[in-house]
Scaffold this motif. Sequence first.
Motif, mmCIF file in Angstrom:
data_model
loop_
_atom_site.group_PDB
_atom_site.id
_atom_site.type_symbol
_atom_site.label_atom_id
_atom_site.label_comp_id
_atom_site.label_asym_id
_atom_site.label_seq_id
_atom_site.Cartn_x
_atom_site.Cartn_y
_atom_site.Cartn_z
ATOM 1 N N GLY A 1 77.466 68.043 20.822
ATOM 2 C CA GLY A 1 76.826 66.737 20.769
ATOM 3 C C GLY A 1 75.632 66.659 19.854
ATOM 4 O O GLY A 1 74.875 65.692 19.894
ATOM 5 N N LEU A 2 75.425 67.684 19.034
ATOM 6 C CA LEU A 2 74.248 67.719 18.169
ATOM 7 C C LEU A 2 74.392 66.883 16.899
ATOM 8 O O LEU A 2 73.395 66.537 16.270
ATOM 9 N N ALA A 3 75.610 66.576 16.496
ATOM 10 C CA ALA A 3 75.833 65.753 15.302
ATOM 11 C C ALA A 3 75.718 64.284 15.720
ATOM 12 O O ALA A 3 76.660 63.688 16.221
ATOM 13 N N ARG A 4 74.530 63.725 15.549
ATOM 14 C CA ARG A 4 74.223 62.391 16.062
ATOM 15 C C ARG A 4 75.196 61.314 15.586
ATOM 16 O O ARG A 4 75.703 60.528 16.384
ATOM 17 N N SER A 5 75.470 61.260 14.284
ATOM 18 C CA SER A 5 76.343 60.194 13.774
ATOM 19 C C SER A 5 77.754 60.346 14.338
ATOM 20 O O SER A 5 78.408 59.353 14.662
ATOM 21 N N LEU A 6 78.228 61.567 14.483
ATOM 22 C CA LEU A 6 79.546 61.813 15.058
ATOM 23 C C LEU A 6 79.569 61.383 16.524
ATOM 24 O O LEU A 6 80.505 60.724 16.988
#
Length: 143
Positions: A109-114
């Motif tokens: 969940g670290l890739a905000r836009s994803l």
Amino acid sequence: MIRREVGNRVGHFDPGYFFYYEDTDLLTKIREAGYELRIVPEVTTVHRHATSSHNVNRGQRSVWINQGFCRYVWKHYAPSSARLTIGVAIMITSVELIFQWFGTVLTFGLARSLRQRASAGPAVVAILVKALARRPAEMIREK
């Protein structure tokens, strides 16, 4: 830029578009009215991507893009073509959503836009399914 006479004849931006596709809609109306669209190489413009929506998360932008897409398709395509196009969009979006969910899990969940796009995915699919199921009255093709 468009000439005043063209704007007076075909209209201007459709206020039914909140964000996205309003320019495509206007150019389609101009072309369908018999005017020729031209590129003028001597004129330069700068398009600053997402300047109006840079503080809005990518999931919300995806919702707006798909709302504009559905409005445009119903407005300018024959009903059978509109349904086919939206049906294909549902399939592509569903596959994309699966990859977004996997990507969100794999990146913790670290890739905000994803993460933002994955969280908006069900809403986007719902918009497309609703548009496929019935054509909103305000989007009825005028031809």
